[in-house]
Write a protein that holds these residues in place. Structure first.
Motif, PDB file in Angstrom:
ATOM      1  N   CYS A  43       1.311   7.177  -0.024  1.00 50.29           N
ATOM      2  CA  CYS A  43       1.150   5.756   0.264  1.00 50.29           C
ATOM      3  C   CYS A  43       0.090   5.585   1.346  1.00 50.29           C
ATOM      4  O   CYS A  43       0.298   5.978   2.494  1.00 50.29           O
ATOM      5  N   ALA A  44      -1.057   5.045   0.958  1.00 55.19           N
ATOM      6  CA  ALA A  44      -2.162   4.793   1.910  1.00 55.19           C
ATOM      7  C   ALA A  44      -2.529   6.052   2.685  1.00 55.19           C
ATOM      8  O   ALA A  44      -2.697   6.025   3.905  1.00 55.19           O
ATOM      9  N   GLY A  45      -2.617   7.169   1.982  1.00 51.60           N
ATOM     10  CA  GLY A  45      -3.020   8.425   2.590  1.00 51.60           C
ATOM     11  C   GLY A  45      -1.904   9.193   3.260  1.00 51.60           C
ATOM     12  O   GLY A  45      -2.146  10.262   3.822  1.00 51.60           O
ATOM     13  N   MET A  46      -0.682   8.682   3.204  1.00 51.06           N
ATOM     14  CA  MET A  46       0.452   9.332   3.864  1.00 51.06           C
ATOM     15  C   MET A  46       1.438   9.856   2.826  1.00 51.06           C
ATOM     16  O   MET A  46       1.900   9.100   1.969  1.00 51.06           O
ATOM     17  N   ALA A  47       1.752  11.146   2.900  1.00 50.67           N
ATOM     18  CA  ALA A  47       2.773  11.714   2.029  1.00 50.67           C
ATOM     19  C   ALA A  47       4.143  11.214   2.463  1.00 50.67           C
ATOM     20  O   ALA A  47       4.475  11.218   3.650  1.00 50.67           O
ATOM     21  N   VAL A  48       4.940  10.771   1.493  1.00 54.13           N
ATOM     22  CA  VAL A  48       6.284  10.264   1.778  1.00 54.13           C
ATOM     23  C   VAL A  48       7.265  10.889   0.799  1.00 54.13           C
ATOM     24  O   VAL A  48       7.073  10.818  -0.417  1.00 54.13           O
ATOM     25  N   VAL A  75      -3.268   4.652   6.342  1.00 57.26           N
ATOM     26  CA  VAL A  75      -4.619   4.195   6.690  1.00 57.26           C
ATOM     27  C   VAL A  75      -4.943   3.007   5.790  1.00 57.26           C
ATOM     28  O   VAL A  75      -4.816   3.086   4.564  1.00 57.26           O
ATOM     29  N   GLY A  76      -5.342   1.893   6.395  1.00 59.34           N
ATOM     30  CA  GLY A  76      -5.844   0.772   5.616  1.00 59.34           C
ATOM     31  C   GLY A  76      -4.835  -0.292   5.260  1.00 59.34           C
ATOM     32  O   GLY A  76      -5.182  -1.240   4.548  1.00 59.34           O
ATOM     33  N   LEU A  77      -3.593  -0.183   5.733  1.00 60.59           N
ATOM     34  CA  LEU A  77      -2.616  -1.234   5.490  1.00 60.59           C
ATOM     35  C   LEU A  77      -2.630  -2.239   6.640  1.00 60.59           C
ATOM     36  O   LEU A  77      -3.020  -1.914   7.751  1.00 60.59           O
ATOM     37  N   PRO A  96       9.797  -7.808   7.144  1.00 58.26           N
ATOM     38  CA  PRO A  96       8.495  -7.227   7.493  1.00 58.26           C
ATOM     39  C   PRO A  96       7.855  -6.553   6.292  1.00 58.26           C
ATOM     40  O   PRO A  96       8.541  -5.894   5.498  1.00 58.26           O
ATOM     41  N   VAL A  97       6.537  -6.691   6.160  1.00 58.08           N
ATOM     42  CA  VAL A  97       5.825  -6.080   5.040  1.00 58.08           C
ATOM     43  C   VAL A  97       4.450  -5.628   5.482  1.00 58.08           C
ATOM     44  O   VAL A  97       3.754  -6.340   6.213  1.00 58.08           O
ATOM     45  N   TRP A  98       4.090  -4.436   5.048  1.00 56.26           N
ATOM     46  CA  TRP A  98       2.740  -3.906   5.237  1.00 56.26           C
ATOM     47  C   TRP A  98       2.162  -3.666   3.847  1.00 56.26           C
ATOM     48  O   TRP A  98       2.817  -3.089   2.977  1.00 56.26           O
ATOM     49  N   ALA A  99       0.914  -4.111   3.619  1.00 55.93           N
ATOM     50  CA  ALA A  99       0.310  -3.979   2.294  1.00 55.93           C
ATOM     51  C   ALA A  99      -1.179  -3.715   2.429  1.00 55.93           C
ATOM     52  O   ALA A  99      -1.781  -3.927   3.490  1.00 55.93           O
ATOM     53  N   ARG A 100      -1.784  -3.271   1.324  1.00 56.17           N
ATOM     54  CA  ARG A 100      -3.218  -2.982   1.295  1.00 56.17           C
ATOM     55  C   ARG A 100      -4.046  -4.266   1.293  1.00 56.17           C
ATOM     56  O   ARG A 100      -5.119  -4.334   1.885  1.00 56.17           O
ATOM     57  N   GLY A 101      -3.543  -5.306   0.588  1.00 56.45           N
ATOM     58  CA  GLY A 101      -4.292  -6.551   0.482  1.00 56.45           C
ATOM     59  C   GLY A 101      -3.446  -7.613  -0.186  1.00 56.45           C
ATOM     60  O   GLY A 101      -2.226  -7.472  -0.303  1.00 56.45           O
ATOM     61  N   HIS A 102      -4.090  -8.670  -0.622  1.00 57.83           N
ATOM     62  CA  HIS A 102      -3.353  -9.757  -1.272  1.00 57.83           C
ATOM     63  C   HIS A 102      -4.221 -10.407  -2.338  1.00 57.83           C
ATOM     64  O   HIS A 102      -5.450 -10.364  -2.289  1.00 57.83           O
ATOM     65  N   THR A 103      -3.563 -11.009  -3.318  1.00 61.02           N
ATOM     66  CA  THR A 103      -4.227 -11.747  -4.376  1.00 61.02           C
ATOM     67  C   THR A 103      -3.212 -12.675  -5.024  1.00 61.02           C
ATOM     68  O   THR A 103      -2.005 -12.408  -4.999  1.00 61.02           O
ATOM     69  N   HIS A 104      -3.714 -13.781  -5.608  1.00 63.54           N
ATOM     70  CA  HIS A 104      -2.813 -14.684  -6.329  1.00 63.54           C
ATOM     71  C   HIS A 104      -2.427 -14.129  -7.697  1.00 63.54           C
ATOM     72  O   HIS A 104      -1.474 -14.600  -8.309  1.00 63.54           O
ATOM     73  N   ARG A 105      -3.155 -13.138  -8.195  1.00 61.86           N
ATOM     74  CA  ARG A 105      -2.935 -12.638  -9.554  1.00 61.86           C
ATOM     75  C   ARG A 105      -1.649 -11.828  -9.634  1.00 61.86           C
ATOM     76  O   ARG A 105      -1.423 -10.909  -8.858  1.00 61.86           O
TER      77      ARG A 105
END
Length: 234
Positions: free
Chosen positions: A166-171, A51-53, A141-150
């Motif tokens: 990971c983002a609410g999912m058990a892995v 959720v949220g990626l 391919p990449v899935w992520a929560r967000g991005h920043t230059h930092r």
């Protein structure tokens, strides 16, 4: 009196590297190739997945399928991701539990180059990335929560091949990861064969419904019966 660590203590606190999990058989992984993540989720009760990626590669039609190599890191620190990239095998999906923190990027263009060279199938990060122009290129391919230059620190702690969220999912290490424009699903390795069968059956059912919708021959009882059962006169 406090005990002194002995040679039987394999890892310092917060640092752990477990053996790589095998994951599902190659023919099962191949069977999932190209299957929609939504259909896999429907075959697994519609209550699993991230959720949220969001995807940061450009091509919406890109799909990913491969066994998970899991990493847990301290928010904003990527030391153990660098180590994990030394351990991955071609076709693996790197899944990172970064606790959803987006104040510092965990991976950027230089690490993307390593991912391509190592033959990763894809990357899933509950954290931030940077160097978006590079991630948008074909090849990783990449899935992520967000991005920043930092950028990140490289100090640890962290763990590799351990159970993560990971983002609410058990892995679990070796879980089969299926990802596309709709989201990311993890399928337990020991359940992958049955889930593949269920997903194919679900897609056949969807094909029949789609054709009925197209021709206007859908059975109104499909939903009217549910409404009557709830006391609504229809």
């Amino acid at each position: 009196m406090e005990s002194t660590p002995t040679h039987s203590t394999p890892w310092p606190a917060g640092y752990r590297i477990q053996p790589r999990a095998c994951g599902p058989a190659a023919d099962i992984v191949q069977g999932f190739q190209g299957l929609p993540a939504a259909a896999v989720g429907d075959a697994m009760s519609r209550q699993v997945g991230t959720v949220g990626l969001r995807q940061y590669h450009a091509r919406l039609e890109t799909t990913v399928c491969g066994p998970a190599l899991t990493v847990r890191v301290r928010p904003g620190d990527n030391l153990m991701i660098h180590k994990a990239l030394m351990l991955v095998q071609p076709g693996d999906v790197l899944v990172v539990d970064g606790a959803g923190d987006v104040t510092q990027a965990l991976m950027g263009g230089l690490m993307r180059t390593t991912c391509v060279a190592r033959g990763l199938a894809g990357v899933v990060i509950d954290g931030a990335v940077r160097d978006l122009v590079e991630w948008a290129e074909d090849g990783m391919p990449v899935w992520a929560r967000g991005h920043t230059h930092r950028g990140p620190t490289k100090d640890g702690p962290g763990e590799i091949n351990v159970p993560i969220v990971c983002a609410g999912m058990a892995v679990l290490p070796g879980d089969l990861i299926v990802a596309d424009a709709d989201g990311v699903i993890a399928v337990r390795a020991e359940e992958a064969a049955e889930t593949l069968w269920r997903t194919r059956a679900h897609l056949e059912k969807e094909a029949r419904i789609r054709e009925a919708n197209r021709t206007g021959s859908a059975d109104p009882e499909r939903f009217d019966a549910v409404l009557r059962a709830k006391g609504l006169p229809v």
